[in-house]
Every structure is written in structure tokens, then in C-alpha cells.
Design a protein around this motif. Structure first.
Motif, mmCIF file in Angstrom:
data_model
loop_
_atom_site.group_PDB
_atom_site.id
_atom_site.type_symbol
_atom_site.label_atom_id
_atom_site.label_comp_id
_atom_site.label_asym_id
_atom_site.label_seq_id
_atom_site.Cartn_x
_atom_site.Cartn_y
_atom_site.Cartn_z
ATOM 1 N N VAL A 39 0.864 -1.174 0.000
ATOM 2 C CA VAL A 39 0.000 0.000 0.000
ATOM 3 C C VAL A 39 0.902 1.226 0.000
ATOM 4 C CG1 VAL A 39 -1.711 1.312 1.311
ATOM 5 C CG2 VAL A 39 -1.878 -1.182 1.190
ATOM 6 N N ALA A 40 0.679 2.108 -0.960
ATOM 7 C CA ALA A 40 1.458 3.347 -0.999
ATOM 8 C C ALA A 40 0.638 4.459 -0.369
ATOM 9 C CB ALA A 40 1.798 3.705 -2.439
ATOM 10 N N VAL A 41 1.326 5.326 0.369
ATOM 11 C CA VAL A 41 0.707 6.549 0.877
ATOM 12 C C VAL A 41 1.422 7.692 0.185
ATOM 13 C CG1 VAL A 41 0.139 7.920 2.901
ATOM 14 C CG2 VAL A 41 0.360 5.440 3.115
ATOM 15 N N VAL A 42 0.657 8.510 -0.536
ATOM 16 C CA VAL A 42 1.277 9.562 -1.329
ATOM 17 C C VAL A 42 0.638 10.902 -0.992
ATOM 18 C CG1 VAL A 42 -0.263 9.308 -3.330
ATOM 19 C CG2 VAL A 42 2.076 10.088 -3.690
ATOM 20 N N GLY A 43 1.396 11.948 -1.144
ATOM 21 C CA GLY A 43 0.890 13.297 -0.863
ATOM 22 C C GLY A 43 2.069 14.223 -0.687
ATOM 23 N N GLU A 44 1.809 15.529 -0.790
ATOM 24 C CA GLU A 44 2.896 16.490 -0.658
ATOM 25 C C GLU A 44 3.409 16.556 0.776
ATOM 26 O OE1 GLU A 44 1.811 20.330 -3.118
ATOM 27 O OE2 GLU A 44 0.101 19.355 -2.187
ATOM 28 N N SER A 45 4.489 17.287 0.937
ATOM 29 C CA SER A 45 5.092 17.486 2.249
ATOM 30 C C SER A 45 4.072 18.103 3.207
ATOM 31 C CB SER A 45 6.278 18.434 2.086
ATOM 32 O OG SER A 45 7.007 18.479 3.265
ATOM 33 N N GLY A 46 3.978 17.531 4.406
ATOM 34 C CA GLY A 46 3.070 18.077 5.407
ATOM 35 C C GLY A 46 1.672 17.484 5.370
ATOM 36 N N SER A 47 1.458 16.458 4.538
ATOM 37 C CA SER A 47 0.103 15.914 4.431
ATOM 38 C C SER A 47 -0.238 14.903 5.532
ATOM 39 C CB SER A 47 -0.121 15.318 3.041
ATOM 40 O OG SER A 47 0.867 14.386 2.735
ATOM 41 N N GLY A 48 0.772 14.478 6.297
ATOM 42 C CA GLY A 48 0.495 13.562 7.411
ATOM 43 C C GLY A 48 0.893 12.122 7.146
ATOM 44 N N LYS A 49 1.705 11.898 6.116
ATOM 45 C CA LYS A 49 2.107 10.542 5.764
ATOM 46 C C LYS A 49 2.984 9.937 6.854
ATOM 47 C CE LYS A 49 4.313 11.883 2.011
ATOM 48 N NZ LYS A 49 4.229 13.355 2.175
ATOM 49 N N SER A 50 4.031 10.668 7.239
ATOM 50 C CA SER A 50 4.950 10.126 8.246
ATOM 51 C C SER A 50 4.263 9.966 9.596
ATOM 52 C CB SER A 50 6.175 11.028 8.412
ATOM 53 O OG SER A 50 6.939 11.010 7.244
ATOM 54 N N HIS A 214 6.284 10.878 -1.995
ATOM 55 C CA HIS A 214 5.559 12.017 -2.547
ATOM 56 C C HIS A 214 5.524 11.907 -4.072
ATOM 57 C CE1 HIS A 214 9.810 13.204 -2.389
ATOM 58 N NE2 HIS A 214 9.541 13.629 -3.605
ATOM 59 N N ASP A 215 5.976 10.765 -4.599
ATOM 60 C CA ASP A 215 6.222 10.611 -6.027
ATOM 61 C C ASP A 215 5.253 9.587 -6.632
ATOM 62 O OD1 ASP A 215 7.253 9.956 -8.508
ATOM 63 O OD2 ASP A 215 9.340 10.032 -7.859
ATOM 64 N N MET A 216 4.316 10.077 -7.446
ATOM 65 C CA MET A 216 3.328 9.195 -8.083
ATOM 66 C C MET A 216 3.982 8.172 -9.010
ATOM 67 S SD MET A 216 0.114 9.022 -7.612
ATOM 68 C CE MET A 216 -1.274 9.871 -6.893
ATOM 69 N N GLY A 217 5.142 8.530 -9.568
ATOM 70 C CA GLY A 217 5.855 7.592 -10.425
ATOM 71 C C GLY A 217 6.286 6.354 -9.641
ATOM 72 N N VAL A 218 6.722 6.584 -8.400
ATOM 73 C CA VAL A 218 7.143 5.480 -7.541
ATOM 74 C C VAL A 218 5.933 4.635 -7.124
ATOM 75 C CG1 VAL A 218 8.196 4.913 -5.308
ATOM 76 C CG2 VAL A 218 9.219 6.678 -6.747
ATOM 77 N N VAL A 219 4.814 5.306 -6.894
ATOM 78 C CA VAL A 219 3.580 4.573 -6.564
ATOM 79 C C VAL A 219 3.260 3.574 -7.669
ATOM 80 C CG1 VAL A 219 1.077 4.778 -6.266
ATOM 81 C CG2 VAL A 219 2.600 6.447 -5.187
ATOM 82 N N ALA A 220 3.333 4.057 -8.920
ATOM 83 C CA ALA A 220 2.994 3.206 -10.063
ATOM 84 C C ALA A 220 3.884 1.977 -10.101
ATOM 85 C CB ALA A 220 3.149 4.003 -11.362
ATOM 86 N N GLU A 221 5.132 2.162 -9.720
ATOM 87 C CA GLU A 221 6.098 1.085 -9.811
ATOM 88 C C GLU A 221 5.958 0.070 -8.675
ATOM 89 O OE1 GLU A 221 10.844 1.288 -10.143
ATOM 90 O OE2 GLU A 221 9.692 2.998 -10.895
#
Ligand SMILES: Nc1ncnc2c1ncn2[C@@H]1O[C@H](COP(=O)(O)OP(=O)(O)OP(=O)(O)O)[C@@H](O)[C@H]1O
Ligand SMILES: [Mg+2]
Length: 336
Positions: A39-50, A214-221
């Protein structure tokens, strides 16, 4: 009955005290990770991922979980005692962070550090531990592992250090590996190698992976399922192929449009979305994304939309869906 997911986070709220008042960094996040799934968690800096993933590990520092539930292998982790969480970390849930140099101890050889991870949770003789260390370093692709085990962290490249962190993470064959931007500090070629390593490890050991980027390209992979976060909330989730080919939330669309091309400098800011994620102390009313949203309507400034159920595994938080789908927070929160 299907077996329960390995990790089940429900309506998680996390707060931090700050000099100017209490802030809510994560505001009602739900997701699941099944055994062996990515499961990938994606979003810009400060979105609460970490913060969401540190909550799972019980590593919030001064922060605390104020509401919600985190179940791992059927057991509740919110409110679990420190000793239980300590035993869980490394043995059942391992983690790999962005900056390997700050996670490795400069005063000990990498072999000693992998050995310590092994021996912390398993009774192994010194000799057996040494043998296993060399095996692990070989498995993560370090050249000449026998010799490398005797190296100090500063003698290794960034990519090699991150391979050591993966070896430490996998030392006890955890059921879940949490990787928080594990390749952000690395150059593109080394990043590709580390991502390939994580995929291979996962295939061979059946490890579930919660992958933060934060990288959608990495999510795809990397991922099967993706959770898009914005300003402490999930704004869209679903199977990766579907979300990437047909994003339903304007924020997801903007993130996808910002996937860097081969000519984009690696640390360039995301081009497609003007502005930044609001700080929790300055959250706008209405939809949290509306001040930056190209599709915003009047109502987006006044009321916050629910997560709308958009079919099996799919959900998105946007007023634009109100005509398409009924609100069904209960059902979509089971998505994982
Ligand atoms: N220890 C802390 N004390 C106060 N606020 C915090 C703390 N840790 C995180 N926050 C705040 O919580 C929000 C979410 O932070 P978080 O680190 O989860 O973001 P992130 O999505 O991981 O971003 P990045 O991509 O930069 O790593 C931010 O507004 C951040 O400032
Ligand atoms: Mg982070």
C-alpha cells in the motif's frame, strides 16, 4: 469469512502540542494493509504521511493518538504499553527511513548493527549471528559482504547504506515493512536499484509493505493500492492502476500531472500545484484543498465533503461526486 487484514487503521487522529497550541496532524485516517500487499501513501510534504506511519510504530514523540484504532495482526496498538511496542518494532514491523546515515550509528560496523537487529529479538550465538549477517548483506546486494560487514557506515555510499537499512529491516523477517521515502536521498539509478530490492524482498519473503512517497511515479512502480493524503486526511484511495489511469479527485489529478519527466530536476518543486499544504494550525474551512483546487465551487469553501464510495475499493473526498454517488463512509473505510 475473509481473514482480517494484517494492519487495520481506523479513524486515526493524532495531535501534537506546539508552543502556539495543540495541532491535529492526522484527522480521521482509515486504511488497511493485507498480508503480502503493498500500500502506498502519497501526498505532498506536510500531508500527514509520516505521522500516520509513526503512529503505527508508537513513535510519535510528544504527539499522541487522540482517537481511532490501529490493529496489527488482530491486536490493538493504540494504548499498548511501551514494552509491547518495542518488541513489535523490528520483530514484526520493521521500518526503513529516508536518511540512512541518521539511522545508522557511526561508531559501530554495519555488521554489528545488523547483528544487533537479529539478536534483539532472537536468541542467536555470536557466530550464528555473524553468519546470518553476511547472508543478509549478500541478499540485499552488497558486494563482498564478508568485508562490508566490517565497514563503518561512512565507508559506504548512500545506496549501500540504504541496502544495510533494508537488511536491518528484514533481519527478523517482519510481517510488515514500513518504508518512509526510502529513496528520496538517493540518485535516480540507485533509487531504481533500491526499489527493485524492496520488490524482490517482498516477493521472496511475503512481507507486506507500507510505502510512503511524494512521487506518483514510484507509486505506479511499487504498489497494489494507493492512499492519497492531503492536509491530514485521505482524499482518494483505490487500486493503483485505476487511480493512476482515472483519478477522481482534483488533488490526485494534480499530483499525477506533477510526475516528473526524465528532464525534471529531482528536487524541483511540484510544478502542477501552486501553493503549499496548509499547516494544521491554519486549516481552511470547507474542503481543505479548495484554495488550491482548479475545480473549486462555492460550496467547497463552506462545507467539507465526505469520502464518497466510487465502487469496489475506490473512494474520493470531493463535492463533485455528490451527483455521482451516495455518501457511504462506513463501506469505503474498509478499503485497503
Ligand atoms: N513532532 C511534531 N510536532 C509538531 N508538529 C508536527 C510534528 N511532526 C509532524 N508535525 C506536523 O504534522 C503535519 C504532518 O507532518 P508529516 O511529517 O506527517 O508530513 P509528511 O506527509 O510525512 O511530509 P513529508 O513529505 O515532508 O515527509 C505537518 O504539518 C507537520 O508540521
Ligand atoms: Mg514524511
Amino acid at each position: 469469512m475473509p481473514s482480517p487484514p494484517l494492519l487495520e487503521v481506523r479513524d486515526l487522529h493524532v495531535q501534537f502540542p506546539t508552543p502556539t497550541g495543540v495541532i491535529e496532524a492526522v484527522a480521521g485516517v482509515s486504511f488497511t494493509v493485507a498480508a503480502g500487499e503493498t500500500v502506498a501513501v502519497v501526498g505532498e510534504s506536510g500531508s500527514g504521511k509520516s505521522v500516520s506511519s509513526l503512529a503505527v510504530l508508537g513513535l510519535l514523540g510528544g504527539g499522541r493518538v487522540t482517537a481511532g484504532s490501529i490493529r496489527f495482526a488482530g491486536g490493538e496498538l493504540v494504548g499498548a504499553d511501551a514494552e509491547r511496542l518495542r518488541r513489535l518494532r523490528g520483530a514484526e514491523i520493521a521500518m526503513v527511513f529516508q536518511n540512512p546515515m541518521s539511522s545508522l550509528d557511526p561508531l559501530f560496523t554495519v555488521g554489528d548493527q545488523v547483528a544487533e537487529a537479529l539478536r534483539a529479538h532472537r536468541p542467536l550465538t555470536r557466530k550464528d549471528a555473524q553468519r546470518r549477517v553476511v547472508e543478509l548483506l549478500r541478499e540485499v546486494g552488497l558486494p563482498d559482504p564478508q568485508r562490508r560487514a566490517r565497514s563503518y557506515p561512512h565507508e559506504l555510499s548512500g545506496g549501500q547504506q540504504q541496502r544495510v537499512m533494508v537488511a536491518i529491516g528484514l533481519a527478523c523477517e517482519p510481517a510488515l515493512l514500513i518504508a518512509d521515502e526510502p529513496t528520496t536521498a538517493l540518485d535516480v539509478t540507485v533509487e531504481a536499484q533500491i526499489l527493485a530490492l524492496l520488490r524482490r524482498m517482498q516477493r521472496e519473503h511475503g512481507t507486506a509493505l507500507l510505502f510512503i512517497t511524494h512521487d506518483m511515479g514510484v507509486v505506479a512502480e511499487m504498489a497494489d493500492h494507493v492512499l492519497v493524503m492531503y492536509a491530514g486526511r485521505v482524499v482518494e484511495q483505490g487500486p493503483v492502476a485505476e487511480v493512476l489511469s482515472a483519478p477522481r479527485n482534483p488533488y490526485t489529478r494534480a499530483l499525477i500531472d506533477s510526475i516528473p519527466t526524465p528532464t525534471t530536476p529531482r528536487d524541483a518543486p511540484m510544478p502542477a500545484i501552486a501553493g503549499t499544504v496548509p499547516h494544521p494550525s491554519e486549516m481552511p474551512g470547507g474542503c481543505r484543498f479548495h484554495p488550491r483546487c482548479p475545480s473549486a465551487l462555492d460550496r467547497c469553501a463552506t462545507g467539507e465533503p465526505q469520502l464518497y464510495d466510487l465502487g469496489p475499493g475506490r473512494a474520493s473526498r470531493c463535492w463533485l461526486h455528490e451527483v455521482d454517488a451516495p455518501v457511504n463512509e462506513e463501506e469505503v473505510s474498509g478499503v485497503g
